[in-house]
Design a protein around this motif. Structure first.
Motif, PDB file in Angstrom:
ATOM      1  N   SER A  87       0.769  -1.129  -0.013  1.00 44.26           N
ATOM      2  CA  SER A  87      -0.064  -0.087   0.212  1.00 44.26           C
ATOM      3  C   SER A  87       0.862   1.429   0.124  1.00 44.26           C
ATOM      4  O   SER A  87       0.629   2.126  -0.689  1.00 44.26           O
ATOM      5  N   ALA A  88       1.865   1.264   1.046  1.00 48.92           N
ATOM      6  CA  ALA A  88       2.997   2.247   0.848  1.00 48.92           C
ATOM      7  C   ALA A  88       3.443   2.619  -0.321  1.00 48.92           C
ATOM      8  O   ALA A  88       3.501   3.946  -0.815  1.00 48.92           O
TER       9      ALA A  88
ATOM     10  N   GLY B 120       3.432   5.730  -3.446  1.00 51.44           N
ATOM     11  CA  GLY B 120       4.407   6.547  -3.679  1.00 51.44           C
ATOM     12  C   GLY B 120       5.239   6.837  -2.372  1.00 51.44           C
ATOM     13  O   GLY B 120       6.226   7.646  -2.710  1.00 51.44           O
ATOM     14  N   ARG B 121       5.094   6.238  -1.456  1.00 46.67           N
ATOM     15  CA  ARG B 121       5.656   6.575  -0.140  1.00 46.67           C
ATOM     16  C   ARG B 121       7.236   5.667  -0.192  1.00 46.67           C
ATOM     17  O   ARG B 121       7.165   4.592  -0.926  1.00 46.67           O
ATOM     18  N   SER B 122       8.145   6.515   0.341  1.00 44.71           N
ATOM     19  CA  SER B 122       9.613   5.530   0.321  1.00 44.71           C
ATOM     20  C   SER B 122       9.394   4.479   1.352  1.00 44.71           C
ATOM     21  O   SER B 122       8.676   4.794   2.393  1.00 44.71           O
ATOM     22  N   VAL B 123       9.841   3.506   0.998  1.00 46.77           N
ATOM     23  CA  VAL B 123       9.650   2.228   1.772  1.00 46.77           C
ATOM     24  C   VAL B 123      11.255   1.534   2.153  1.00 46.77           C
ATOM     25  O   VAL B 123      11.862   1.200   1.213  1.00 46.77           O
ATOM     26  N   ASP B 124      11.355   1.267   3.411  1.00 40.73           N
ATOM     27  CA  ASP B 124      12.709   0.752   3.733  1.00 40.73           C
ATOM     28  C   ASP B 124      12.199  -0.523   4.466  1.00 40.73           C
ATOM     29  O   ASP B 124      11.261  -0.491   5.376  1.00 40.73           O
ATOM     30  N   VAL B 125      12.654  -1.622   4.083  1.00 38.36           N
ATOM     31  CA  VAL B 125      12.091  -2.921   4.781  1.00 38.36           C
ATOM     32  C   VAL B 125      13.498  -3.737   5.277  1.00 38.36           C
ATOM     33  O   VAL B 125      14.426  -3.871   4.591  1.00 38.36           O
ATOM     34  N   LEU B 126      13.440  -3.792   6.777  1.00 40.59           N
ATOM     35  CA  LEU B 126      14.448  -4.513   7.326  1.00 40.59           C
ATOM     36  C   LEU B 126      14.086  -6.017   7.733  1.00 40.59           C
ATOM     37  O   LEU B 126      12.791  -6.289   7.879  1.00 40.59           O
ATOM     38  N   ARG B 127      15.082  -6.904   7.386  1.00 42.21           N
ATOM     39  CA  ARG B 127      14.495  -8.217   7.606  1.00 42.21           C
ATOM     40  C   ARG B 127      15.640  -8.953   8.516  1.00 42.21           C
ATOM     41  O   ARG B 127      16.718  -9.023   8.661  1.00 42.21           O
ATOM     42  N   PRO B 128      15.128  -9.132   9.590  1.00 40.59           N
ATOM     43  CA  PRO B 128      15.986  -9.793  10.654  1.00 40.59           C
ATOM     44  C   PRO B 128      16.614 -11.026  10.042  1.00 40.59           C
ATOM     45  O   PRO B 128      16.392 -11.702   9.284  1.00 40.59           O
ATOM     46  N   ALA B 129      17.766 -11.154  10.737  1.00 38.24           N
ATOM     47  CA  ALA B 129      18.647 -12.211  10.333  1.00 38.24           C
ATOM     48  C   ALA B 129      17.980 -13.576  10.274  1.00 38.24           C
ATOM     49  O   ALA B 129      17.227 -13.939  11.218  1.00 38.24           O
ATOM     50  N   GLY B 130      18.413 -14.410   9.214  1.00 38.79           N
ATOM     51  CA  GLY B 130      17.699 -15.871   9.184  1.00 38.79           C
ATOM     52  C   GLY B 130      16.063 -15.749   8.878  1.00 38.79           C
ATOM     53  O   GLY B 130      15.765 -16.839   8.531  1.00 38.79           O
ATOM     54  N   THR B 131      15.911 -14.813   8.209  1.00 36.70           N
ATOM     55  CA  THR B 131      14.675 -14.517   7.535  1.00 36.70           C
ATOM     56  C   THR B 131      14.736 -14.174   6.133  1.00 36.70           C
ATOM     57  O   THR B 131      15.783 -13.901   5.720  1.00 36.70           O
ATOM     58  N   GLY B 132      13.696 -14.333   5.182  1.00 38.69           N
ATOM     59  CA  GLY B 132      13.624 -14.103   3.936  1.00 38.69           C
ATOM     60  C   GLY B 132      12.556 -14.166   3.096  1.00 38.69           C
ATOM     61  O   GLY B 132      11.496 -14.205   4.018  1.00 38.69           O
ATOM     62  N   ARG B 133      12.346 -13.957   1.862  1.00 42.33           N
ATOM     63  CA  ARG B 133      10.868 -14.055   1.203  1.00 42.33           C
ATOM     64  C   ARG B 133      10.515 -15.574   1.400  1.00 42.33           C
ATOM     65  O   ARG B 133      11.101 -16.487   1.053  1.00 42.33           O
ATOM     66  N   ARG B 134       9.229 -15.687   1.594  1.00 48.21           N
ATOM     67  CA  ARG B 134       8.378 -17.137   1.486  1.00 48.21           C
ATOM     68  C   ARG B 134       7.545 -16.869   0.443  1.00 48.21           C
ATOM     69  O   ARG B 134       6.827 -15.942   0.110  1.00 48.21           O
ATOM     70  N   THR B 135       6.992 -17.936   0.008  1.00 48.65           N
ATOM     71  CA  THR B 135       6.028 -18.148  -0.774  1.00 48.65           C
ATOM     72  C   THR B 135       5.016 -18.917  -0.235  1.00 48.65           C
ATOM     73  O   THR B 135       5.169 -19.764   0.645  1.00 48.65           O
ATOM     74  N   PRO B 136       3.522 -18.778  -0.526  1.00 48.76           N
ATOM     75  CA  PRO B 136       2.334 -19.226   0.252  1.00 48.76           C
ATOM     76  C   PRO B 136       2.444 -20.846  -0.078  1.00 48.76           C
ATOM     77  O   PRO B 136       2.854 -21.203  -0.778  1.00 48.76           O
TER      78      PRO B 136
END
Length: 75
Positions: free
Chosen positions: A54-55, A59-75
């Motif tokens: 949504s952000a 058109g909002r600036s978005v910074d995404v932090l991912r904790p160590a050991g996490t990553g993209r997941r697929t359903p």
């Protein structure tokens, strides 16, 4: 002053859709969004993916932090 820019968002934390609407209101009020997420897809309990999308759609600036050991997941 920063305190003059603060506002409370009233919502019921037990109501999933109310949580999402509250998050959407916050995103609309921001110029930049910082999200901490594990890459999980949108669910009724975790709307972070939805709010990031949504952000970006607004058109909002978005910074995404991912904790160590996490990553993209697929359903």
């Amino acid at each position: 002053m920063l305190t003059q820019q603060l506002s409370l968002v009233d919502y019921d934390p037990a109501d999933g859709p109310a949580c999402v609407r509250a998050g959407e209101r916050l995103v609309r009020a921001c110029s930049r969004v910082l999200a901490v997420r594990d890459g999980s897809p949108f669910t009724a309990r975790d709307a972070t993916a939805h709010l990031v999308a949504s952000a970006r759609g607004l058109g909002r600036s978005v910074d995404v932090l991912r904790p160590a050991g996490t990553g993209r997941r697929t359903p």
